[in-house]
Design a protein around this motif. Structure first.
Motif, PDB file in Angstrom:
ATOM      1  N   PHE A 226       7.508   8.288   2.930  1.00 18.54           N
ATOM      2  CA  PHE A 226       6.678   9.309   3.565  1.00 18.54           C
ATOM      3  C   PHE A 226       6.045  10.131   2.458  1.00 18.54           C
ATOM      4  N   ASP A 227       4.739  10.084   2.386  1.00 23.51           N
ATOM      5  CA  ASP A 227       4.025  10.899   1.395  1.00 23.51           C
ATOM      6  C   ASP A 227       3.484  12.130   2.114  1.00 23.51           C
ATOM      7  N   ASN A 228       4.255  13.221   2.028  1.00 23.94           N
ATOM      8  CA  ASN A 228       3.903  14.441   2.756  1.00 23.94           C
ATOM      9  C   ASN A 228       2.956  15.356   1.997  1.00 23.94           C
ATOM     10  N   ASN A 229       2.905  15.245   0.673  1.00 23.68           N
ATOM     11  CA  ASN A 229       2.182  16.261  -0.086  1.00 23.68           C
ATOM     12  C   ASN A 229       1.116  15.709  -1.041  1.00 23.68           C
ATOM     13  N   GLY A 230       0.694  14.476  -0.823  1.00 28.64           N
ATOM     14  CA  GLY A 230      -0.417  13.943  -1.622  1.00 28.64           C
ATOM     15  C   GLY A 230      -1.746  14.462  -1.094  1.00 28.64           C
ATOM     16  N   ARG A 231      -2.481  15.178  -1.937  1.00 30.64           N
ATOM     17  CA  ARG A 231      -3.763  15.735  -1.501  1.00 30.64           C
ATOM     18  C   ARG A 231      -4.948  14.893  -1.970  1.00 30.64           C
ATOM     19  N   GLU A 232      -4.804  14.315  -3.148  1.00 34.78           N
ATOM     20  CA  GLU A 232      -5.878  13.512  -3.726  1.00 34.78           C
ATOM     21  C   GLU A 232      -5.396  12.076  -3.908  1.00 34.78           C
ATOM     22  N   LEU A 233      -6.342  11.150  -4.018  1.00 36.42           N
ATOM     23  CA  LEU A 233      -5.987   9.758  -4.269  1.00 36.42           C
ATOM     24  C   LEU A 233      -5.161   9.640  -5.545  1.00 36.42           C
ATOM     25  N   SER A 234      -5.477  10.460  -6.542  1.00 36.37           N
ATOM     26  CA  SER A 234      -4.742  10.414  -7.814  1.00 36.37           C
ATOM     27  C   SER A 234      -3.277  10.807  -7.652  1.00 36.37           C
ATOM     28  N   ASP A 235      -2.943  11.495  -6.553  1.00 32.74           N
ATOM     29  CA  ASP A 235      -1.542  11.835  -6.280  1.00 32.74           C
ATOM     30  C   ASP A 235      -0.777  10.626  -5.745  1.00 32.74           C
ATOM     31  N   THR A 236      -1.443   9.855  -4.893  1.00 31.85           N
ATOM     32  CA  THR A 236      -0.766   8.787  -4.156  1.00 31.85           C
ATOM     33  C   THR A 236      -0.834   7.429  -4.841  1.00 31.85           C
ATOM     34  N   GLN A 237      -1.928   7.154  -5.523  1.00 31.18           N
ATOM     35  CA  GLN A 237      -2.127   5.819  -6.105  1.00 31.18           C
ATOM     36  C   GLN A 237      -0.993   5.401  -7.050  1.00 31.18           C
ATOM     37  N   PRO A 238      -0.530   6.264  -7.965  1.00 29.20           N
ATOM     38  CA  PRO A 238       0.566   5.839  -8.848  1.00 29.20           C
ATOM     39  C   PRO A 238       1.833   5.481  -8.090  1.00 29.20           C
ATOM     40  N   LEU A 239       2.086   6.181  -7.002  1.00 31.15           N
ATOM     41  CA  LEU A 239       3.268   5.901  -6.182  1.00 31.15           C
ATOM     42  C   LEU A 239       3.134   4.544  -5.509  1.00 31.15           C
ATOM     43  N   VAL A 240       1.966   4.272  -4.972  1.00 30.29           N
ATOM     44  CA  VAL A 240       1.710   2.984  -4.313  1.00 30.29           C
ATOM     45  C   VAL A 240       1.844   1.840  -5.311  1.00 30.29           C
ATOM     46  N   GLU A 241       1.296   2.025  -6.505  1.00 28.84           N
ATOM     47  CA  GLU A 241       1.355   0.973  -7.521  1.00 28.84           C
ATOM     48  C   GLU A 241       2.794   0.663  -7.928  1.00 28.84           C
ATOM     49  N   LEU A 242       3.652   1.668  -7.902  1.00 30.54           N
ATOM     50  CA  LEU A 242       5.068   1.466  -8.245  1.00 30.54           C
ATOM     51  C   LEU A 242       5.779   0.569  -7.240  1.00 30.54           C
ATOM     52  N   PHE A 243       5.400   0.708  -5.966  1.00 32.53           N
ATOM     53  CA  PHE A 243       6.171   0.046  -4.916  1.00 32.53           C
ATOM     54  C   PHE A 243       5.352  -0.969  -4.104  1.00 32.53           C
ATOM     55  N   LYS A 244       4.167  -1.298  -4.570  1.00 36.37           N
ATOM     56  CA  LYS A 244       3.335  -2.250  -3.839  1.00 36.37           C
ATOM     57  C   LYS A 244       4.051  -3.594  -3.699  1.00 36.37           C
ATOM     58  N   GLY A 245       4.064  -4.113  -2.483  1.00 37.32           N
ATOM     59  CA  GLY A 245       4.730  -5.386  -2.205  1.00 37.32           C
ATOM     60  C   GLY A 245       6.220  -5.260  -1.975  1.00 37.32           C
ATOM     61  N   LYS A 246       6.752  -4.044  -2.072  1.00 36.82           N
ATOM     62  CA  LYS A 246       8.192  -3.836  -1.940  1.00 36.82           C
ATOM     63  C   LYS A 246       8.562  -2.996  -0.715  1.00 36.82           C
ATOM     64  N   LEU A 247       7.551  -2.526   0.033  1.00 43.05           N
ATOM     65  CA  LEU A 247       7.784  -1.624   1.153  1.00 43.05           C
ATOM     66  C   LEU A 247       7.454  -2.281   2.484  1.00 43.05           C
ATOM     67  N   SER A 248       8.188  -1.872   3.514  1.00 37.82           N
ATOM     68  CA  SER A 248       7.812  -2.292   4.861  1.00 37.82           C
ATOM     69  C   SER A 248       6.851  -1.288   5.492  1.00 37.82           C
ATOM     70  N   HIS A 249       6.837  -0.048   4.938  1.00 41.28           N
ATOM     71  CA  HIS A 249       5.979   0.956   5.559  1.00 41.28           C
ATOM     72  C   HIS A 249       5.707   2.104   4.591  1.00 41.28           C
ATOM     73  N   PHE A 250       4.459   2.546   4.548  1.00 42.54           N
ATOM     74  CA  PHE A 250       4.053   3.720   3.777  1.00 42.54           C
ATOM     75  C   PHE A 250       3.364   4.666   4.764  1.00 42.54           C
TER      76      PHE A 250
END
Length: 311
Positions: A68-92
């Motif tokens: 759950f990404d509750n506090n990402g305001r900009e793409l630059s906040d969320t993209q690094p998190l997604v890149e860390l776990f891409k292909g490893k999550l059932s849900h974002f």
């Protein structure tokens, strides 16, 4: 599920954490550690998500079923998190905002309405587009105005501040603009219902209360919630264009019709708001506003007095 919540010790995160733990999930919070965890049965990782090397180091080797990404305001906040776990999550699950919508002559806002490219929330829409384009199994949540215990934005408290001191409520124009408040607990319940729901993958949901209210109606509801007779409160109307307000905020709500249809979330998530407006405001007043002692501290009403002096 093993779930990571970005944030978790303020407002939305507090309600969401409590619900997920009660449902039996293993919850990990990632935050800067300025506040204590809302329940004991969680793991807390201290870090600054904007420091990308630190984010990577702190979350290295961790595995989660959902984020759950509750506090990402900009793409630059969320993209690094997604890149860390891409292909490893059932849900974002991403917390966006109904503030992305372009002002419209036809209301309420629907999830496929045009967005405002100049909105201060445009970073959230850019993040939604990124999640979709990257093929992430995501769901985006677009709340309208969120209220309830723990609210750090001056929404209901703005009204309470004046009502408990028997001061006039200053409302722009005629007070007939419609808006929409959704209780934080109802939001968190809806967010929890996204998990494990295949219908929710790739979807965007408006989440808020199930009724719309005028500015005047909101003032009256706040009065009822704190035990005052709505007929006895004083409401003054003013034209904001006649005042040199600059960037000063004389009213806590955007002065336009702003509300969204929540029927899609009700249907797909089998969700229904628990709180009506008055019961939700009462919860906030009794469980947060009064215990905080805000009714007794000094509040700056300079701008109110400035407007009143010219009416």
């Amino acid at each position: 599920m093993r779930i990571l919540i970005m944030g978790g010790t303020r407002f939305i995160g507090v309600s969401l954490t409590k619900i997920l733990v009660a449902q039996g999930h293993e919850v990990v919070l990632f935050n800067r550690g300025n506040k204590s965890v809302p329940v004991d049965a969680v793991t807390q990782i201290h870090g600054d998500r904007k420091d990308i090397p630190q984010l990577q180091e702190k979350l290295k080797g961790q595995n989660f079923d959902a984020i759950f990404d509750n506090n990402g305001r900009e793409l630059s906040d969320t993209q690094p998190l997604v890149e860390l776990f891409k292909g490893k999550l059932s849900h974002f699950i991403y917390v966006s905002s109904a503030g992305v919508y372009l002002s419209s002559e036809q209301m309420p806002h629907l999830e496929d309405d045009p967005v405002d490219p100049q909105s201060r929330h445009k970073g959230k829409y850019e993040t939604e587009q990124y999640l979709q384009n990257e093929g992430i199994p995501f769901t985006s949540i677009r709340p309208v105005y969120i209220y309830g215990s723990g609210n750090y934005n001056d929404l209901e408290a703005w009204f309470f501040d004046r009502l408990v001191r028997n001061l006039p409520i200053l409302i722009p124009n005629s007070g007939l603009h419609f808006t929409q408040f959704g209780h934080v607990e109802d939001l968190a319940i809806a967010m929890s219902k996204v998990l494990g729901n295949s219908k929710a993958i790739g979807q965007i949901y408006n989440i808020s209360g199930d009724r719309y209210v005028t500015f005047k109606g909101l003032a009256l509801a706040c009065a009822s919630a704190i035990g005052k007779n709505p007929e006895e409160i004083e409401i003054k109307y003013y034209n904001p264009k006649k005042f040199n307000l600059g960037k000063r905020k004389a009213f806590p709500i955007r002065v336009q019709h702003f509300f969204a249809d929540i029927s899609k979330a009700k249907k797909d998530l089998d969700w229904q708001p628990k709180y009506d407006l008055i019961s939700g405001l009462k919860e906030s007043f009794e469980n947060d506003y009064l215990p905080s002692g805000r009714d007794k501290i000094e509040i700056d009403f300079t701008l109110d007095r400035e407007i009143l002096s010219q009416l």
